[in-house]
Design a protein around this motif. Structure first.
Motif, mmCIF file in Angstrom:
data_model
loop_
_atom_site.group_PDB
_atom_site.id
_atom_site.type_symbol
_atom_site.label_atom_id
_atom_site.label_comp_id
_atom_site.label_asym_id
_atom_site.label_seq_id
_atom_site.Cartn_x
_atom_site.Cartn_y
_atom_site.Cartn_z
ATOM 1 N N THR A 530 44.479 48.786 40.432
ATOM 2 C CA THR A 530 43.382 48.168 39.460
ATOM 3 C C THR A 530 43.922 47.754 38.257
ATOM 4 O OG1 THR A 530 42.729 50.197 38.695
ATOM 5 C CG2 THR A 530 41.457 49.604 40.646
ATOM 6 N N ALA A 534 48.036 41.304 37.951
ATOM 7 C CA ALA A 534 47.063 40.333 38.508
ATOM 8 C C ALA A 534 46.449 41.043 39.823
ATOM 9 C CB ALA A 534 47.864 39.358 39.186
ATOM 10 N N PRO A 535 45.406 40.697 40.269
ATOM 11 C CA PRO A 535 44.609 41.649 41.367
ATOM 12 C C PRO A 535 45.659 41.839 42.406
ATOM 13 C CG PRO A 535 43.209 39.417 40.769
ATOM 14 C CD PRO A 535 44.519 39.393 39.846
ATOM 15 N N ASP B 12 45.277 34.660 43.294
ATOM 16 C CA ASP B 12 44.062 35.298 43.004
ATOM 17 C C ASP B 12 43.926 35.471 41.390
ATOM 18 O OD1 ASP B 12 43.383 35.919 45.482
ATOM 19 O OD2 ASP B 12 44.816 37.534 45.699
ATOM 20 N N LEU B 13 44.656 34.896 40.759
ATOM 21 C CA LEU B 13 44.583 34.556 39.113
ATOM 22 C C LEU B 13 43.144 34.716 38.738
ATOM 23 C CD1 LEU B 13 47.204 32.794 37.603
ATOM 24 C CD2 LEU B 13 47.112 35.195 37.774
ATOM 25 N N PRO B 14 42.637 35.590 37.851
ATOM 26 C CA PRO B 14 41.376 35.689 37.115
ATOM 27 C C PRO B 14 41.223 34.389 36.206
ATOM 28 C CG PRO B 14 42.362 37.349 36.224
ATOM 29 C CD PRO B 14 43.500 36.842 37.199
ATOM 30 N N LYS B 15 40.082 33.817 36.249
ATOM 31 C CA LYS B 15 39.575 32.716 35.374
ATOM 32 C C LYS B 15 38.734 33.251 34.006
ATOM 33 C CE LYS B 15 39.925 29.030 38.448
ATOM 34 N NZ LYS B 15 39.179 28.051 39.575
ATOM 35 N N ASN B 16 39.154 32.576 33.123
ATOM 36 C CA ASN B 16 38.382 32.904 31.844
ATOM 37 C C ASN B 16 36.719 32.164 31.749
ATOM 38 O OD1 ASN B 16 39.007 30.468 30.827
ATOM 39 N ND2 ASN B 16 40.482 31.512 29.294
ATOM 40 N N ASN B 19 36.903 28.502 32.583
ATOM 41 C CA ASN B 19 37.298 28.130 34.137
ATOM 42 C C ASN B 19 39.076 28.038 33.786
ATOM 43 O OD1 ASN B 19 36.235 28.380 36.441
ATOM 44 N ND2 ASN B 19 35.614 26.258 36.629
ATOM 45 N N THR B 21 42.840 29.560 33.984
ATOM 46 C CA THR B 21 43.751 30.801 34.303
ATOM 47 C C THR B 21 44.858 30.795 33.105
ATOM 48 O OG1 THR B 21 45.333 29.591 35.562
ATOM 49 C CG2 THR B 21 43.383 30.320 36.691
ATOM 50 N N GLU B 51 42.350 35.446 26.987
ATOM 51 C CA GLU B 51 41.323 36.182 27.081
ATOM 52 C C GLU B 51 40.011 35.896 25.977
ATOM 53 O OE1 GLU B 51 42.541 40.209 26.301
ATOM 54 O OE2 GLU B 51 44.048 39.918 27.894
#
Lengths: 597, 348
Positions: A530, A534-535, B12-16, B19, B21, B51
């Motif tokens: 966690t 990255a995930p 699977d990179l998160p987006k802020n 939108n 990355t 961020e």
């Protein structure tokens, strides 16, 4: 977490997803690099050593490596591993001088192989160079087993099969073709030191109890028997309208063969939904490309004949319903039954083992499904002299599995004949060597190309449908083969981390394009996953965890999941705490000698 | 041959919030030495902007000359950039800021660029309170010319060649406080957990925000005896507090028994925990004392040092127009003969 034990050969092996997924653990990236370097002969021999039939498998393998390919997790499609194997086979030079030498003086042991399919031939290949006297028995006129009788020539030209079968038979194998073994007891009485049974799964399932089956007998055939009859040129034509029952690869071969023997309206009819058919996706595509519709959700009700001649079949339409556990049941839709006309029906709904020739008083235990009790590691039966492999051992699978089991059985037979314990398996051969050549230079092409997967060209349909022996796939040419080879991420070039060199400058973490590397405080695996950059969602992919780092007490955690093996971590590391090292893993084969060196 | 960054990223990179990355905040692959602290700072800047969901085209990167000043090529590749003459970044920043107050100005400089050749410029940027982040990548040496001592090298620090620096160092943190900077912090390239929230707070600060980041030069100043090496800094580092940046709208959950929360100009907040004894970041005197105490003890004090969240930046002081010059229309810029005559009349 405890620091990862990278001295366990299975750790780095698992990082090489394709090789790990391959039943025979063929060193895939190694031969792909050789193809890129135009060293086709060498690439072929890396394959031959591991999977024995590169030309056959490069056309027909079930390719468990491809769904596992790391490229498929970062790009849309995996590397075309299987078809690259064929590039090596198509372009190789003379290999006769590279084949193992057979000792002039044997070791005095005699082994009988029943059946001349891929499993038996693998055992022969592995044991002959050690001086064993090998006797192979098969009822057919040539070796190859199901590779000859069930795989149609338009997918696997006979010349390719003959070459690879003969490479083995020419290793001084005693050949007993056109010899049906009707009694295992009599084979054992001949005083062989061990017997290997590789007789496959020779019996195709039928719909014996379906109404109308007996009446239509003359025009209803069991799929694998029919394919064998075509292969050995006993059957040369079929009716214009053909129904093929079943959703596996045999069904695909049956329908495509029918198209070449006069079938004009050939339909595949299958009980399950299209998406759940057992046939490989590419086989389904090839069938559809040859104008063969696949009708799913149709359960056979009866064969319909008129005046003693088959007219067609009726089917009940169903749809799939799933309970909470995901278990499927096929529920009738209530629509009226469908009638489909047919001059011939081919039943390709599975195949099973059949051992009428094995006496039941030889100490070989059989279970309630009439399957022999076989140790899945050693492939020894409960009669210590008798070994099984391929479809005959643990049920129908595929060629590459048969080869893998043949290797294991050969190791067991060699150990057995030396009076050694079969449970102490010889270690795999492994090697780990730095690939650094200079400041920005590695011995492998570390640049990750952006090419999409290349499509294998096919011969024109008007030509292939006319001639059963005309190969459909043309294979990659050298240039496209090179480009496809360059898509390989070289997963066997491992990222090796040495804790005591790390100064924790974070350079690797910053540069990693796929955010694999994290420096953080240690925790349980669940907790660490966690807190990574990255995930970390694919739990089957390991975390490489370092020992505690001296300067900050943190650990380095690398999620192996989508590492591109681009080497940037090692390039940006000022102290060579990261290095790119080639990991070579080769499962032990009997012909390496089980501890005899 | 390699040294090419693959284009694939983690699937699977998160987006802020807007939108993007992290990839959208990257720059070119660094050509600095492997292990350079500057690369770590570049990474921290990109991460902070990601961020904060800053639109990359709303940022202007400004730099001078030196290893540090090359770095804007290596982060925020979709932002504006101006690589100026050596030490002259503050002048260009001043001009750009006056012309367009809507952009976020990110000045990146080094110890040579700011403490030697550009010192005269640096002090005036502080004095004028430009609304910008001014980050110095401080490695105590001239890495681009083979590692000579710079003006921030500590007295007694030993160079890679073995010579000991006989001169006192210019302390950019103390200097900027003296000159009236309203956001002053020091950090370390090897401590992203502290650096990233500091950069975020600096971006949100409405005036001149100064961050001095110690950034070891692995090639010329990472030897035993150097006071800017990874090992030395890690052994002597002291933090004023832990720092956590809390964006607006996010519920604040920490408890503050030994901490403090500072609300920033736009409503976001800085949470400080484990405060250094006797230090209050909003009290300049206590900050000065904490700095001097650390210096006396041979400690490197990092973290937020001083903040005055309510500051008037240059535009407010000069009461200039709210509109960037590039979108001011002709009718406003050139209001006509009547306006001119009215003006002239008022001066008679």
């Amino acid at each position: 977490m405890e620091p990862t034990n990278v001295h366990d050969p299975e750790y780095y092996h698992k990082v090489v997803d394709c090789q790990y997924a391959c039943p025979a653990h063929t060193p895939v990236p190694e031969y792909i690099r050789l193809i890129a370097a135009e060293k086709y002969t060498e690439a072929y021999m890396v394959n031959w050593e591991s999977n024995v039939f590169p030309g056959v498998l490069g056309r027909t393998c079930d390719r468990p490596c491809e769904p596992a390919c790391r490229r498929g997790r970062v790009d849309e499609e995996p590397v075309a591993i299987c078809r690259l194997k064929r590039v090596a086979a198509d372009n190789k030079g003379d290999i006769t001088h590279l084949l193992p030498k057979i000792p002039i003086k044997g070791n005095g042991k005699r082994i009988a192989l029943i059946g001349a399919g891929p499993a038996s031939l693998t055992v022969a290949r592995d044991l002959a160079p050690l001086g064993y006297e090998i006797h192979v028995f098969d009822e057919q006129i040539k070796g190859g087993g199901m590779m000859r009788s069930q795989i149609p020539s338009f997918r696997l030209p006979e010349s390719v099969l003959d070459e690879e079968v003969n490479n083995i038979l020419n290793l001084g194998i005693h050949q007993h073709f056109k010899t049906y073994v009707s009694s295992l007891n009599s084979v054992l009485d001949d005083g062989y030191d061990a017997v290997f049974i590789g007789t496959g799964a020779p019996r195709g399932r039928d719909l014996s109890n379906l109404p109308g089956r007996a009446e239509g007998q003359a025009n209803i055939h069991v799929g694998i028997e029919w394919l064998a009859s075509v292969a050995f040129e006993h059957t040369k034509q079929i009716g214009k309208k053909v129904i093929v029952l079943g959703g596996g690869n045999t069904a695909m071969d049956c329908c495509r063969t029918s198209r070449r023997l006069g079938g004009e309206e050939v339909k595949v009819v299958v009980r399950s939904p299209f998406s759940e058919m057992r046939a490989s996706p590419w086989e389904k595509e090839d069938a559809q490309h040859e104008d063969i519709p696949i009708l799913d959700n149709h359960v056979p009700v009866s064969f319909v004949s008129e005046n003693g001649k088959l007219k067609g079949m009726t089917f009940e339409k169903v749809h799939a319903v799933y309970d909470e556990k995901g278990k499927r049941s096929l529920v009738p839709t209530g629509e009226p039954h469908a009638f489909i006309e047919a001059d011939n029906v081919l039943v390709a709904i599975g195949q099973e083992n059949y051992f009428p020739w094995i006496e039941r008083d030889l100490g070989i235990e059989f279970d309630k499904w009439e399957m022999p009790s076989v140790n899945s590691l050693t492939f020894q039966s409960t009669n210590e002299k008798v070994f099984f492999g391929g479809d005959a051992a643990l049920g129908p699978k595929n060629v590459i599995t048969a080869v893998a089991q043949g290797h294991s059985a050969a190791v067991s037979i060699d150990l057995y004949c030396q009076g050694k314990s079969l449970d102490v398996r010889p270690n795999p051969f492994t090697n780990l060597v730095s690939q650094k050549m200079g400041i920005h230079e590695w011995s492998y092409d570390s640049i990750v190309t952006n090419d999409d997967r290349f499509v294998v060209p096919q011969a024109e349909k008007v030509l292939t449908l006319k001639d059963r022996k005309k190969e459909v796939e043309l294979g990659f040419d050298k240039l496209v083969g090179f480009k496809e080879a360059e898509r390989c991420l070289n997963c066997d070039i491992q990222t090796v981390f040495t804790e005591n060199r790390c100064i924790e400058c974070d350079a690797c973490m910053d540069v990693c394009p796929t955010d694999c590397i994290t420096f953080t405080t240690n925790g349980t695996e669940e907790d660490l996953r966690t807190r990574l950059m990255a995930p970390s969602l694919r739990l089957a992919q390991d975390l490489l965890v370092s020992d505690t780092l001296a300067a900050t007490g943190r650990v380095m955690v690398k999620d192996e999941d989508v590492c591109l093996h681009c080497g940037l971590c090692a390039e940006r590391c000022p102290t060579s705490a990261w290095d790119m090292q080639k990991f070579f893993y080769n499962t032990t084969k009997a012909h390496h000698g089980c501890g005899q060196h | 041959m390699t040294y090419v960054r693959p284009t694939f990223r983690h699937p699977d990179l998160p987006k802020n919030n807007i939108n993007f990355t992290k990839k959208d905040y990257e720059g070119a692959l660094s050509t600095l030495c492997a292990g350079c602290g500057h690369d770590s700072i570049s990474g921290a800047i990109a991460q902070a902007c990601f961020e904060l969901s800053v639109e990359p085209h709303r940022i202007a990167k400004l730099s001078g000359i030196g290893c540090s000043s090359k770095t804007p090529a290596y982060f925020l590749g979709n932002s504006h950039g101006f690589n100026t003459v050596h030490g002259r970044m503050p002048s260009v920043a001043t001009g750009a800021y006056l012309a367009n107050r809507d952009l976020l100005y990110f000045g990146v400089s080094g110890d040579g660029d700011s403490a030697s050749i550009g010192m005269g410029q640096f002090v005036h940027a502080i004095r004028r309170n430009l609304n910008m982040v001014y980050l110095v990548m401080n490695n105590g040496c001239y890495g681009l010319t083979k590692g000579q001592d710079s003006a921030t090298a500590d007295n007694g620090s030993k160079s890679k060649a073995g010579s000991v620096n006989p001169f006192n160092a210019i302390d950019l943190v103390g200097l900027s406080m003296e000159l009236g900077a309203t956001f002053v912090a020091r950090s370390f390239s090897g401590d992203k957990a502290q650096l990233i929230p500091l950069i975020k707070a600096a971006i949100k600060h409405p005036g001149f925000a100064f961050i001095d980041v110690i950034s070891p030069c692995v090639t010329f100043n990472n030897n035993v005896g150097s006071t800017k090496s990874y090992d030395y800094v890690r052994e002597h580092i002291e933090a004023t507090s832990t720092v956590d940046f809390v964006p607006i709208m996010e519920e604040i959950t920490a408890d503050y028994e030994d901490g403090k929360e500072i609300t920033l100009h736009d409503g976001s907040a800085l949470q400080l925990q484990k405060l250094h004894q006797g230090w209050n970041p909003e009290d300049k005197l206590s900050a000065m004392i904490a700095l001097q105490n650390a210096k006396d003890k041979g400690e490197i004090l990092t973290g937020l040092v001083y903040i005055d969240p309510n500051t008037n930046a240059l535009h407010d002081v000069l009461q200039t127009t709210q509109t960037p010059l590039n979108i001011l229309k002709e009718d406003i810029l050139c209001p006509g003969i009547d306006a001119l005559e009215a003006l002239n009349e008022s001066l008679r």
